[in-house]
Every structure is written in C-alpha cells, then in structure tokens.
Design a protein around this motif. Structure first.
Motif, mmCIF file in Angstrom:
data_model
loop_
_atom_site.group_PDB
_atom_site.id
_atom_site.type_symbol
_atom_site.label_atom_id
_atom_site.label_comp_id
_atom_site.label_asym_id
_atom_site.label_seq_id
_atom_site.Cartn_x
_atom_site.Cartn_y
_atom_site.Cartn_z
ATOM 1 N N CYS A 153 42.912 36.977 28.898
ATOM 2 C CA CYS A 153 41.487 37.147 29.195
ATOM 3 C C CYS A 153 41.194 37.111 30.693
ATOM 4 N N ALA A 154 42.086 36.488 31.473
ATOM 5 C CA ALA A 154 41.865 36.401 32.911
ATOM 6 C C ALA A 154 42.025 37.750 33.598
ATOM 7 N N TRP A 155 42.641 38.707 32.915
ATOM 8 C CA TRP A 155 42.856 40.035 33.502
ATOM 9 C C TRP A 155 41.808 41.047 33.057
ATOM 10 N N LEU A 156 40.829 40.620 32.257
ATOM 11 C CA LEU A 156 39.748 41.529 31.862
ATOM 12 C C LEU A 156 38.992 41.988 33.104
ATOM 13 N N GLY A 157 38.601 43.236 33.123
ATOM 14 C CA GLY A 157 37.906 43.777 34.282
ATOM 15 C C GLY A 157 38.824 44.205 35.395
#
Length: 269
Positions: A153-157
């Motif tokens: 989720c930390a790599w979303l965007g």
C-alpha cells in the motif's frame, strides 16, 4: 535556547513538534506552510494539543531570523524557502534529500550557503550508516546497493502501480531496479534514502537501487550493501511507518529531533 522555524507541518512536522516539547533547550517559534494549507495546519496543531503552539506563516519574514530553519515539507520547499534562507545567512537542515537529485540543485545550495556565510545540513532520515559510508568513500568505495522494501500500500500512487496490481499482490515483487538518479525521478516521494546514500557514497548514477512491494510486510525495510578497498558492510533497518503516512519511516522524525538536539546540547553524537 535554540529558536527554530520549521517548513511544513504534515506527519513528520507534527511528530517533531510533539517530541520537541520535552526539550527545554529547543523551541519552534513558527512553521511555514503553503497558503492553501494554512487553515488545515491550524486545525492539526489544535488537535495535537501542544503546550506551545508555533505561529503559522506562509513565508519567512525579512525581520525574522531563526537560529535554524528545518525543512520537513517536501521537494518544492527547497526552492521556495531553503535557498532564500541560505542567502540570508540562516543555517538550514534538510529532510527531503531526494530533491537534490535535480540537476544543479546541490551546486545552487552550496553557492547560496557560501554567499550567506552559513551551511546546510542534510539529515539521514530513515537510514543509518551514513558516517560509515562517507568514511568508506575516502578509503575506496566500489559498489553500493540499496534495497527498499515497503508494504504494497505504501507504493500506491507511484509507477509501481504500472508494474503490478498493488492492491491484490500476493507475494513480494520488485517494482524497480536501476540507478538512484532514475529511482529519484520515478519515485520522488520515496527517494530520500537512496539520494542520501548517493551523496554520501558513489553518486546518483553509480548507486544501485532495488525497490520491492511486499504485501506481507508491515515495516519499511532498508538494506544497504557496500563493498570496496576498505572492506565491506551490510546494514538492515526495519522501520515502522508513520501511522499518518505509510510512505515515511517513523525513524525520520527521530532523526530530525536528534539533529536539532545536537545543535542545542553541550555534547553531540
């Protein structure tokens, strides 16, 4: 007492303000934010329940001269606030080291600091071992590999979304391999560690970076492997992400507070 002005009041900035309240030798008199976020920041400060809430400004007034200006805001703040402050002779501490991957920015900061007869300090943030890496460079450094592993989720965007389906990832997946310069270009919000290692070591083009999205991880894991005539070392840091921003390690907040304490206290380490 050391009088500080901080640029930015997001997750990192609020964390720093809360911890600094414990140190009577440090005080943050003001925070500088964008005009669009001024009201939001005022609300955040009220919710934080600080005993000594700083003033909220949109620029550093000409008649205001803090002992230190600390950047905790992101890359654009370097251009907007740090460069002018250095020209005025105000020493600056910078968290967003990834911004220095922009061609020519390191030289501009150095020139501004020289004209202002002051200095700029780049903070290690979420990574350790910077002193060892800098020393190894003097003794013969041949290779540096940085591997950054974060929850999916930390790599979303980020461009990682084009490599794999981050929301439904079932196993650890490499989303980038290349130079630190290319990593900084593609992943600017995750570039600070790689850029810091590059500046301490072999530079942006010779520092290799591997980024991993791991759905099983609940930590930000930083691994550094360095080799050369000096010998070699491996470093692994498992940092808990900030609750307010999973892209950032909580250790970044502690790094800022430690650096400020080193400026204020009689003994530093």
């Amino acid at each position: 007492m050391l009088h500080i002005t901080m640029i930015g009041s997001g997750a990192i900035g609020i964390g720093v303000l809360e911890l600094l309240e414990r140190d009577p030798q440090l005080t943050v008199d003001a925070v500088i934010v964008s005009p669009a976020s001024q009201e939001l920041v005022l609300q955040r400060l009220a919710l934080a329940g600080l005993r000594h809430a700083p003033r909220v400004l949109t620029a550093l007034p000409e008649d205001m001269r803090p002992d230190l200006l600390v950047e905790c805001a992101g890359h654009r703040a370097i251009e907007q606030h740090v460069l002018p402050a250095l020209e005025r002779g105000i020493p600056c501490l910078v968290v967003s080291v990834g911004a220095l991957s922009e061609p020519g920015l390191v030289e501009r900061l150095e020139a501004a600091a020289q004209r202002g007869n002051t200095r700029i300090e780049l903070l290690p943030g979420a990574i350790g071992g910077i002193d060892a890496l800098s020393a190894a460079k003097l003794g013969g450094l041949e290779s540096v590999l940085y591997t950054g592993r974060k929850p999916a989720c930390a790599w979303l965007g980020t461009p990682g979304e084009l490599v794999c389906d981050l929301a439904h990832l079932s196993e650890a997946t490499v989303i980038f391999e290349g130079s630190a310069r290319e990593a900084a270009r593609l992943y600017p919000k995750n570039a600070n560690v790689a850029a810091t290692l590059s500046l301490a070591g072999l530079g942006l083009d010779r520092t290799l970076v591997r980024l991993i999205a791991d759905p099983q991880s609940h930590e930000n894991v930083h691994q550094v492997e360095a080799r050369g005539a000096f010998g070699g070392f491996e470093l692994t840091l498992r940092g808990k992400p900030l609750a307010a921003n999973p892209k950032t390690s909580a250790l970044t907040v502690y790094s800022v507070v430690r650096a400020l304490g080193n400026h204020a206290h009689a003994i530093s380490i």
